[in-house]
Enzyme design. Sequence first.
Site, PDB file in Angstrom:
ATOM      1  CB  SER A 172      -0.908  -0.006   1.229  1.00 28.26           C
ATOM      2  OG  SER A 172      -1.742   1.129   1.244  1.00 28.26           O
ATOM      3  CE  LYS A 205      -4.548  -0.255  -0.079  1.00 27.17           C
ATOM      4  NZ  LYS A 205      -5.419  -0.742   1.020  1.00 27.17           N
ATOM      5  CE  LYS A 218      -4.278   3.765   1.789  1.00 29.71           C
ATOM      6  NZ  LYS A 218      -5.501   3.155   2.361  1.00 29.71           N
ATOM      7  CG  ASP A 225      -8.029   2.469  -0.121  1.00 23.31           C
ATOM      8  OD1 ASP A 225      -9.226   2.804  -0.125  1.00 23.31           O
ATOM      9  OD2 ASP A 225      -7.431   2.093   0.910  1.00 23.31           O
ATOM     10  CD  GLU A 260      -9.406  -0.901  -0.254  1.00 17.52           C
ATOM     11  OE1 GLU A 260      -9.484  -1.115   0.977  1.00 17.52           O
ATOM     12  OE2 GLU A 260      -8.342  -1.030  -0.892  1.00 17.52           O
ATOM     13  CG  ASP A 294     -11.176  -0.827   4.122  1.00 16.98           C
ATOM     14  OD1 ASP A 294     -11.513  -1.373   5.182  1.00 16.98           O
ATOM     15  OD2 ASP A 294     -10.117  -0.196   4.007  1.00 16.98           O
ATOM     16  CE  LYS A 306      -7.904  -2.131   5.954  1.00 19.35           C
ATOM     17  NZ  LYS A 306      -7.943  -0.643   5.906  1.00 19.35           N
ATOM     18  N   GLY A 361      -4.711  -4.017   5.779  1.00 21.18           N
ATOM     19  CA  GLY A 361      -3.821  -3.732   6.886  1.00 21.18           C
ATOM     20  C   GLY A 361      -4.009  -2.325   7.412  1.00 21.18           C
TER      21      GLY A 361
END
Length: 373
Positions: free
Chosen positions: A137, A164, A166, A192, A220, A245, A269, A297
Site C-alpha cells: 500500500s 495499491k 491511495k 483506494d 476500493e 473496506d 480487516k 492492513g
Amino acid sequence: MAIDAVGITRIALPLVRPFRTSFGTQTVRDVLLVWVRDADGTPGWGECATTSAPLYDPDFTDAASLVLHDHLVPALLAGGTTVTGPQVAARLARFRGHHAPKAALEAAVWDLQLRRADRCLADHLGVTRTHVPTGVSVGIPEGGVDELVEQVGGYLDEGYLRVKVKIEPGFDLAPVRALCDTFGADLRLQVDANAAYSPEDPEHLGVLADLDECGLVQIEQPFGADRLRAHADLADRSHTPICLDESITDRWRAVDAVATGACDIVNIKVGRVGGLTEALAIHDRCLADGTPVWCGGMLETGVGRGVNVALAGLPGFVLPGDTSASSRYFTEDLTEPFELEDGHVAVRREAGASPLPDPDRLAAWTTATRRVG
C-alpha cells in the site's frame, strides 16, 4: 485457561516515511498493545489497529484505551477469569462499536491460549499454505506523481505482486495514468479512495468513470461507509470490480453489500470487524458465495501482522493482501520482522497467534503502560 493479569501498553513506533491518505497523514504508529498473562507468566499479546484521531472510522487510540480500561476488560473478567479466544466476542457483544479494542483483547486471549497449547494460529485455523502472496500500500507522497512513480518502482523491484495507491480528489487520474504509462500492463494496480468521493458530485463521478478505463484490479471504497446504494449504482456501470473496506463492519454488512451489488470484492480487516471470530465468519460467508476476499492492513507492527498473515492463508483469500514486509513501514519492527520472499510472506508456525514483542524494543518505544482489572 485462567487469566491472571491484563494490561495496556501504548507505543510510538516511527514510520520509515510519512503515510498519507485522503483522511490524514501518519508519521508515527501510535498504537495500543493489549496483553494478558496467566498465573505461570505465559503472555498473550494483541494489537489495537486504531489511528490517533477518528478519521478512518469511529475508533481512535485514546477512546480505545478508555473503553478497554473502563468497560471491555472488566466485562471480560466479570464472566470469569477462565476464558478462551472464541468466548471473548460473546462476552463483549453487548457493547456497541469499538471494534478495534475488542479485536485486540480477543487476539491477546487467542495468543495466550495457543502458547499454552504450544500451537500456532495457522495450524489452529487449518491453514496449509506456507506463504501468502503480498501486495503493498502506497500513500500519497509529498513529492507528487514523480515521487509516487519512484516509490512504486522500488516496491516492484523488491518483488511485491500488487500495488495499491491511495487517491483523493485532485490526486487520482494523473498518478494512475503515470504509473500505467511507466510500468505497463504487467503492473497489478488498484486504487483506494478511503471514502473521499461523493456520489452527488458530477466531477467525482467523472473521475471514477475515467479510472474505470485504466485496467485496474479494483477500486476500493470510493464513497462513504454507509453508501451501499451509491456503490451498487457505481458497480452497475463499471467494468472495474468495486471493493469495500470501511463499509464492511461485520458478517451481515458483508452479506448485504454483496447481495445488493454494492461490491464485487471484500477487504477483511480484523480490527475493523471486531476480531478474529468475526473475520472468520466473513471469510466463510464470502467463500460460500464465491466472493473474493483479501486481507487489508492498518500499518500493524509484527504483533498484528502475525494474525493477518495467518488469516490470509485461508482459501477465500485469493488476492494479495496488505501483509507486506515489516521493512515497508518500520526501520525496526517491534517483533522479529516479517520478510518478503519472492513476493510472499511466510506463514508463522511458532506457538501463539503472533510473534512476541522484543523486550528491549518494547521498552524503547513505550509511552505508557498500565495494568487493568
